[in-house]
Write a protein that holds these residues in place. Structure first.
Motif, PDB file in Angstrom:
ATOM      1  N   ARG A 182       0.856  -1.180   0.000  1.00 10.05           N
ATOM      2  CA  ARG A 182       0.000   0.000   0.000  1.00 10.05           C
ATOM      3  C   ARG A 182       0.901   1.241   0.000  1.00 10.05           C
ATOM      4  O   ARG A 182       1.004   1.952   1.008  1.00 10.05           O
ATOM      5  CB  ARG A 182      -0.908  -0.002   1.230  1.00 10.05           C
ATOM      6  CG  ARG A 182      -1.847  -1.212   1.294  1.00 10.05           C
ATOM      7  CD  ARG A 182      -2.747  -1.143   2.520  1.00 10.05           C
ATOM      8  NE  ARG A 182      -3.764  -2.177   2.487  1.00 10.05           N
ATOM      9  CZ  ARG A 182      -4.956  -2.069   3.065  1.00 10.05           C
ATOM     10  NH1 ARG A 182      -5.291  -0.975   3.713  1.00 10.05           N
ATOM     11  NH2 ARG A 182      -5.831  -3.059   3.003  1.00 10.05           N
ATOM     12  N   ASN A 184       0.802   4.262  -1.130  1.00 10.32           N
ATOM     13  CA  ASN A 184       0.250   5.597  -0.908  1.00 10.32           C
ATOM     14  C   ASN A 184      -0.614   5.674   0.339  1.00 10.32           C
ATOM     15  O   ASN A 184      -1.316   6.666   0.544  1.00 10.32           O
ATOM     16  CB  ASN A 184      -0.578   6.039  -2.118  1.00 10.32           C
ATOM     17  CG  ASN A 184       0.249   6.130  -3.383  1.00 10.32           C
ATOM     18  OD1 ASN A 184       1.407   6.534  -3.340  1.00 10.32           O
ATOM     19  ND2 ASN A 184      -0.330   5.736  -4.512  1.00 10.32           N
ATOM     20  N   GLN A 185      -0.554   4.634   1.151  1.00 11.66           N
ATOM     21  CA  GLN A 185      -1.404   4.586   2.331  1.00 11.66           C
ATOM     22  C   GLN A 185      -0.557   4.488   3.599  1.00 11.66           C
ATOM     23  O   GLN A 185       0.570   4.003   3.576  1.00 11.66           O
ATOM     24  CB  GLN A 185      -2.366   3.396   2.259  1.00 11.66           C
ATOM     25  CG  GLN A 185      -3.335   3.456   1.087  1.00 11.66           C
ATOM     26  CD  GLN A 185      -4.216   2.229   1.003  1.00 11.66           C
ATOM     27  OE1 GLN A 185      -4.527   1.601   2.010  1.00 11.66           O
ATOM     28  NE2 GLN A 185      -4.644   1.880  -0.204  1.00 11.66           N
ATOM     29  N   SER A 197      -6.589   3.164   7.773  1.00 11.46           N
ATOM     30  CA  SER A 197      -5.751   3.244   6.584  1.00 11.46           C
ATOM     31  C   SER A 197      -6.028   4.585   5.913  1.00 11.46           C
ATOM     32  O   SER A 197      -7.141   4.851   5.464  1.00 11.46           O
ATOM     33  CB  SER A 197      -6.042   2.091   5.618  1.00 11.46           C
ATOM     34  OG  SER A 197      -5.209   2.178   4.477  1.00 11.46           O
ATOM     35  N   ASP A 199      -5.109   7.476   3.013  1.00 16.14           N
ATOM     36  CA  ASP A 199      -4.463   7.822   1.746  1.00 16.14           C
ATOM     37  C   ASP A 199      -3.738   9.151   1.963  1.00 16.14           C
ATOM     38  O   ASP A 199      -4.369  10.192   2.139  1.00 16.14           O
ATOM     39  CB  ASP A 199      -5.508   7.957   0.633  1.00 16.14           C
ATOM     40  CG  ASP A 199      -4.884   8.125  -0.746  1.00 16.14           C
ATOM     41  OD1 ASP A 199      -3.923   8.901  -0.868  1.00 16.14           O
ATOM     42  OD2 ASP A 199      -5.363   7.491  -1.699  1.00 16.14           O
ATOM     43  N   ASP A 201      -1.952  10.870  -0.089  1.00 20.52           N
ATOM     44  CA  ASP A 201      -2.016  11.798  -1.216  1.00 20.52           C
ATOM     45  C   ASP A 201      -3.304  12.622  -1.170  1.00 20.52           C
ATOM     46  O   ASP A 201      -3.296  13.835  -1.371  1.00 20.52           O
ATOM     47  CB  ASP A 201      -1.928  11.041  -2.544  1.00 20.52           C
ATOM     48  CG  ASP A 201      -0.558  10.435  -2.776  1.00 20.52           C
ATOM     49  OD1 ASP A 201       0.431  10.992  -2.240  1.00 20.52           O
ATOM     50  OD2 ASP A 201      -0.455   9.409  -3.475  1.00 20.52           O
ATOM     51  N   LYS A 202      -4.421  11.934  -0.905  1.00 19.62           N
ATOM     52  CA  LYS A 202      -5.717  12.616  -0.834  1.00 19.62           C
ATOM     53  C   LYS A 202      -6.074  13.072   0.579  1.00 19.62           C
ATOM     54  O   LYS A 202      -7.058  13.776   0.768  1.00 19.62           O
ATOM     55  CB  LYS A 202      -6.816  11.688  -1.355  1.00 19.62           C
ATOM     56  CG  LYS A 202      -6.619  11.229  -2.797  1.00 19.62           C
ATOM     57  CD  LYS A 202      -7.713  10.252  -3.220  1.00 19.62           C
ATOM     58  CE  LYS A 202      -7.508   9.768  -4.637  1.00 19.62           C
ATOM     59  NZ  LYS A 202      -8.544   8.781  -5.047  1.00 19.62           N
ATOM     60  N   ILE A 206      -9.502   5.686   3.892  1.00 22.38           N
ATOM     61  CA  ILE A 206     -10.134   4.807   2.918  1.00 22.38           C
ATOM     62  C   ILE A 206     -10.556   3.474   3.521  1.00 22.38           C
ATOM     63  O   ILE A 206     -11.313   2.729   2.903  1.00 22.38           O
ATOM     64  CB  ILE A 206      -9.194   4.555   1.720  1.00 22.38           C
ATOM     65  CG1 ILE A 206      -7.898   3.900   2.179  1.00 22.38           C
ATOM     66  CG2 ILE A 206      -8.913   5.851   0.985  1.00 22.38           C
ATOM     67  CD1 ILE A 206      -6.996   3.499   1.028  1.00 22.38           C
TER      68      ILE A 206
END
Length: 381
Positions: A182, A184-185, A197, A199, A201-202, A206
């Motif tokens: 994972r 980006n997590q 978990s 994210d 980037d955002k 999630i």
């Protein structure tokens, strides 16, 4: 610059840095640790490499501060440097940067400081929370992540904030982990029944997993994500979907720490004595992850409180709360050569330590009423 990323911060609230007379200071929040009393007394000499001993200036500074020669142990690690942490409060988290020559320190007042090089010269210093201590630090390609009880702060290495994340699921956070499956997590756990978990980037949660117990320690090997509960139970989860694969009942009392390397999982904790009374268990519990069963435990001479694998060697660094450190060789348990040394804690508790990615250095954080010290030990070649 992505304006959307910074739009939530006002001009005054941005905790950036500006150079003034060669020193860095914060913009926005007042730096409570900027007084001259907290300046690093161990700054490198103008030419630290002018003698045969590359660490001579650091040792001289240490001797000048404490008024005596440091008795170098004859083990694998020897004292390298020692600095005063910002603020005069406990060092609650230490982390060697994964990509830069920086050592990160977080304290119980929510302040983060980074130190550069073998002389631990101060690089950046900033506040990440007003009234919560730093519980975990983790570096990644974009910067440094600082976890407190109820929030996650991300900053660039030079101190500019990227984001602050809080949610209703973050009530008693304790640990973080990033795994290759994972990329980006970020996994976050704590003394709560939620494993998150995120994210990064955002900046969005999630997945929120109901664990049925707390998750005070997170560790990873190629096969499992290990979630350690304070009750002494360790849950092994699939890194792809976080489903439970196996559970291990380790110590009869509270779990203090554990680590995984290769096919070994090693734990330290407490054992129940005389009913509900708990005492530190001097045995490290060892599990073979190939068969998911315990093997012969390892007896320590120190009272184990925290441990880390030296991943490039078959050794475990075990630290007690009073600063005694033992290096345990898992490949040669019958060896008569014991490698034990004492971190100079001044009678205070040793709260944190970390191992550098190269396994060549160890860093220790200590706390006492008026003084905070950090000691770094490096393996001599």
């Amino acid at each position: 610059m992505d304006e959307g990323l910074y739009s939530q911060y006002s001009q005054e609230a941005l905790m950036g840095f500006q150079a003034e007379n060669g020193q860095y200071s914060e913009v926005g929040y007042e730096n409570p640790y900027s007084s001259s009393e907290t300046q690093n007394p161990y700054a490198a000499a103008e030419n630290p490499y002018s003698t045969d001993n590359p660490y001579a200036s650091a040792e001289n500074a240490y001797n000048a501060e404490f008024g005596e020669e440091y008795a170098h142990p004859q083990g694998q690690f020897q004292a390298l440097n020692h600095v005063v942490g910002d603020g005069g409060v406990g060092i609650s988290a230490l982390h060697f940067d994964s990509s830069e020559e920086l050592l990160w320190m977080g304290n119980t007042n929510g302040h983060v400081t980074s130190y550069y090089g073998p002389h631990l010269q101060k690089y950046t210093s900033f506040q990440v929370h007003q009234n919560e201590g730093v519980r975990y630090l983790y570096s990644f390609d974009r910067g440094i992540l600082a976890l407190s009880q109820t929030s996650l702060r991300c900053q660039l290495r030079r101190g500019i904030p990227l984001f602050t994340h809080t949610s209703q699921h973050m009530s008693e956070m304790q640990c973080m982990l990033q795994i290759p499956q994972r990329p980006n997590q970020l996994l976050m756990g704590g003394i709560q029944e939620k494993l998150i978990s995120l994210d990064i980037d955002k900046v969005k949660e999630i997945q929120v997993i109901d664990t049925g117990g707390d998750c005070a320690v997170l560790r990873y090997n190629n096969r499992f994500v290990g979630c350690g509960e304070t009750s002494g139970k360790i849950t092994l989860r699939d890194p792809h979907n976080m489903t439970i694969c196996h559970s291990l009942d380790t110590h009869s009392g509270t779990l203090s720490d554990f680590d995984m390397n290769g096919h070994h999982l090693v734990t330290c904790g407490f054992a129940r004595r005389h009913g509900n009374m708990q005492a530190i268990d001097r045995f490290l519990m060892v599990y073979d992850l190939r068969i998911l069963r315990s093997v012969n435990p390892i007896q320590c001479l120190v009272e184990p409180c925290q441990l880390r694998f030296l991943t490039t060697m078959s050794k475990i660094v075990v630290m007690s709360s009073n600063g005694q450190v033992q290096l345990v060789d898992t490949a040669d348990m019958g060896s008569e050569n014991l490698d034990i040394f004492q971190v100079e804690t001044g009678g205070a508790m040793a709260l944190s330590f970390d191992v550098s990615p190269s396994n060549q250095s160890l860093a220790f954080g200590r706390s006492e009423e008026r003084r905070v010290g950090k000691e770094c030990r490096s393996r001599w070649s």
